[in-house]
Motif scaffolding. Sequence first.
Motif, PDB file in Angstrom:
ATOM      1  N   VAL A 105       0.838  -1.200   0.000  1.00  0.00           N
ATOM      2  CA  VAL A 105       0.000   0.000   0.000  1.00  0.00           C
ATOM      3  C   VAL A 105       0.876   1.254   0.000  1.00  0.00           C
ATOM      4  O   VAL A 105       0.589   2.233  -0.697  1.00  0.00           O
ATOM      5  N   ALA A 106       1.970   1.223   0.758  1.00  0.00           N
ATOM      6  CA  ALA A 106       2.908   2.354   0.775  1.00  0.00           C
ATOM      7  C   ALA A 106       3.500   2.583  -0.617  1.00  0.00           C
ATOM      8  O   ALA A 106       3.683   3.731  -1.052  1.00  0.00           O
ATOM      9  N   LYS A 107       3.797   1.476  -1.323  1.00  0.00           N
ATOM     10  CA  LYS A 107       4.323   1.586  -2.683  1.00  0.00           C
ATOM     11  C   LYS A 107       3.293   2.219  -3.613  1.00  0.00           C
ATOM     12  O   LYS A 107       3.642   3.065  -4.465  1.00  0.00           O
ATOM     13  N   MET A 108       2.024   1.846  -3.457  1.00  0.00           N
ATOM     14  CA  MET A 108       0.974   2.421  -4.293  1.00  0.00           C
ATOM     15  C   MET A 108       0.838   3.924  -4.032  1.00  0.00           C
ATOM     16  O   MET A 108       0.678   4.719  -4.961  1.00  0.00           O
ATOM     17  N   LYS A 109       0.934   4.307  -2.756  1.00  0.00           N
ATOM     18  CA  LYS A 109       0.821   5.725  -2.406  1.00  0.00           C
ATOM     19  C   LYS A 109       2.002   6.524  -2.954  1.00  0.00           C
ATOM     20  O   LYS A 109       1.842   7.685  -3.348  1.00  0.00           O
ATOM     21  N   ALA A 110       3.172   5.896  -2.991  1.00  0.00           N
ATOM     22  CA  ALA A 110       4.358   6.585  -3.493  1.00  0.00           C
ATOM     23  C   ALA A 110       4.405   6.637  -5.020  1.00  0.00           C
ATOM     24  O   ALA A 110       5.149   7.450  -5.595  1.00  0.00           O
ATOM     25  N   LYS A 142       0.565   4.164 -11.072  1.00  0.00           N
ATOM     26  CA  LYS A 142       1.631   3.475 -11.796  1.00  0.00           C
ATOM     27  C   LYS A 142       1.769   1.993 -11.442  1.00  0.00           C
ATOM     28  O   LYS A 142       2.297   1.213 -12.238  1.00  0.00           O
ATOM     29  N   VAL A 143       1.350   1.603 -10.255  1.00  0.00           N
ATOM     30  CA  VAL A 143       1.480   0.204  -9.840  1.00  0.00           C
ATOM     31  C   VAL A 143       0.521  -0.659 -10.649  1.00  0.00           C
ATOM     32  O   VAL A 143      -0.659  -0.321 -10.813  1.00  0.00           O
ATOM     33  N   THR A 144       1.005  -1.801 -11.157  1.00  0.00           N
ATOM     34  CA  THR A 144       0.193  -2.686 -11.999  1.00  0.00           C
ATOM     35  C   THR A 144      -0.258  -3.916 -11.218  1.00  0.00           C
ATOM     36  O   THR A 144       0.525  -4.510 -10.485  1.00  0.00           O
ATOM     37  N   ILE A 145      -1.534  -4.268 -11.392  1.00  0.00           N
ATOM     38  CA  ILE A 145      -2.080  -5.470 -10.764  1.00  0.00           C
ATOM     39  C   ILE A 145      -2.739  -6.314 -11.849  1.00  0.00           C
ATOM     40  O   ILE A 145      -3.665  -5.854 -12.533  1.00  0.00           O
ATOM     41  N   GLY A 146      -2.264  -7.545 -12.013  1.00  0.00           N
ATOM     42  CA  GLY A 146      -2.812  -8.439 -13.022  1.00  0.00           C
ATOM     43  C   GLY A 146      -4.011  -9.214 -12.493  1.00  0.00           C
ATOM     44  O   GLY A 146      -4.015  -9.657 -11.348  1.00  0.00           O
ATOM     45  N   THR A 147      -5.022  -9.371 -13.340  1.00  0.00           N
ATOM     46  CA  THR A 147      -6.220 -10.135 -12.991  1.00  0.00           C
ATOM     47  C   THR A 147      -6.632 -11.011 -14.163  1.00  0.00           C
ATOM     48  O   THR A 147      -6.459 -10.618 -15.314  1.00  0.00           O
ATOM     49  N   PRO A 148      -7.183 -12.209 -13.892  1.00  0.00           N
ATOM     50  CA  PRO A 148      -7.707 -13.039 -14.976  1.00  0.00           C
ATOM     51  C   PRO A 148      -9.052 -12.485 -15.442  1.00  0.00           C
ATOM     52  O   PRO A 148     -10.080 -12.722 -14.825  1.00  0.00           O
ATOM     53  N   ALA A 207      -6.570  -0.560  -4.269  1.00  0.00           N
ATOM     54  CA  ALA A 207      -6.169   0.797  -4.626  1.00  0.00           C
ATOM     55  C   ALA A 207      -6.964   1.831  -3.831  1.00  0.00           C
ATOM     56  O   ALA A 207      -6.422   2.860  -3.406  1.00  0.00           O
ATOM     57  N   LYS A 208      -8.247   1.562  -3.606  1.00  0.00           N
ATOM     58  CA  LYS A 208      -9.063   2.472  -2.802  1.00  0.00           C
ATOM     59  C   LYS A 208      -8.537   2.543  -1.367  1.00  0.00           C
ATOM     60  O   LYS A 208      -8.558   3.601  -0.732  1.00  0.00           O
ATOM     61  N   ALA A 209      -8.057   1.413  -0.848  1.00  0.00           N
ATOM     62  CA  ALA A 209      -7.489   1.399   0.497  1.00  0.00           C
ATOM     63  C   ALA A 209      -6.251   2.285   0.565  1.00  0.00           C
ATOM     64  O   ALA A 209      -5.972   2.913   1.595  1.00  0.00           O
ATOM     65  N   ALA A 210      -5.503   2.340  -0.556  1.00  0.00           N
ATOM     66  CA  ALA A 210      -4.315   3.193  -0.612  1.00  0.00           C
ATOM     67  C   ALA A 210      -4.673   4.636  -0.934  1.00  0.00           C
ATOM     68  O   ALA A 210      -3.841   5.534  -0.756  1.00  0.00           O
ATOM     69  N   GLY A 211      -5.892   4.842  -1.406  1.00  0.00           N
ATOM     70  CA  GLY A 211      -6.332   6.195  -1.745  1.00  0.00           C
ATOM     71  C   GLY A 211      -5.763   6.722  -3.039  1.00  0.00           C
ATOM     72  O   GLY A 211      -5.717   7.943  -3.255  1.00  0.00           O
ATOM     73  N   VAL A 212      -5.328   5.819  -3.924  1.00  0.00           N
ATOM     74  CA  VAL A 212      -4.751   6.235  -5.210  1.00  0.00           C
ATOM     75  C   VAL A 212      -5.290   5.340  -6.326  1.00  0.00           C
ATOM     76  O   VAL A 212      -5.956   4.337  -6.074  1.00  0.00           O
TER      77      VAL A 212
END
Length: 321
Positions: free
Chosen positions: A138-143, A147-153, A167-172
Amino acid sequence: MFLRVASAAAAAMILTAAPAAAQDKFPTREVRLIVPWNAGGSNDIAARKLAPILAENGINIIVDNVPGGTGTIGMGRVASAAPDGYTLGMGTSSTLSMIAQGKTPLRNEQFSGIARISSDPLMLLVHTDGPKDIDAFVAKMKANPGKVTIGTPGSYNINHIFATMTAKAAGVDYVNVPYPGGAKVIVDLAGGQVDAGVLKPSESISQIKAGQVRPIAVFANERLDVFPDVPTMKEKGFDVFPYGPVVQMAYVVGPANMPPAVRKTLVDAFRKSIQDPRFKAFAAENGVLVDDLTGDALDKEVNDVQKSLNAVATQVFKGKD
């Protein structure tokens, strides 16, 4: 003369009855089971694990992978197939999410429930060189907003919902990277092509054991027996069910209006196979939950999950194309 006529009539009745009896027998050939995802994913693996057990219980299946459209292409073929029991499909909550958002013309009324194969908890995983835990992720997402990528099927499904809620938990914002199946996600995650992935334990357990990826959180209210050291999002203070609970499940259906006797034969065979100790052992080893939900009870469960997704998915993806 009367006896000859009676005998002839009886013979005619026997001859006409024989084909009818042959037509009533099911199955007389292999049954096609459409898995609407790529080979190597969790649903495909489960189907192939069930195949030899089903054969012992009178149903020989051919697994046919028809990926695309977050499960909707393959399930569309099931809906349009003849309702004779020889074409089945593996429905999932991902396709129900597509229905909830009006992204497919499919409707649950087009199918007849056979049996639930599994209920699957989902996890957030990273490469072994990635953040050590969910707080660090989450800290990485906030920073790195957006830009952070999350793969989903697939996209617009439960995996996508949980990625978005992270992402909502990170606020970004973040970048969702949809794939045609979990097998493709885990390959790119292990190769460092995406920062994280939302997957089932069964799709990732081999790579976890090989030290290629690491689970950092579970999208559930309780920890998993197979990964007791991995915390839930809830216990870390992240609410991923703000609009109501959702469940990822896989289940077998046929086209609507199958003959009752045919449906019963399929229900009985799948129930016996799913409850087989060999399949239960496979499920336990892969963090998969199995139960005894079949027929009309399964149809009700699908409709209940659909109602939940109608509320949840539309809230999460509100305003998205």
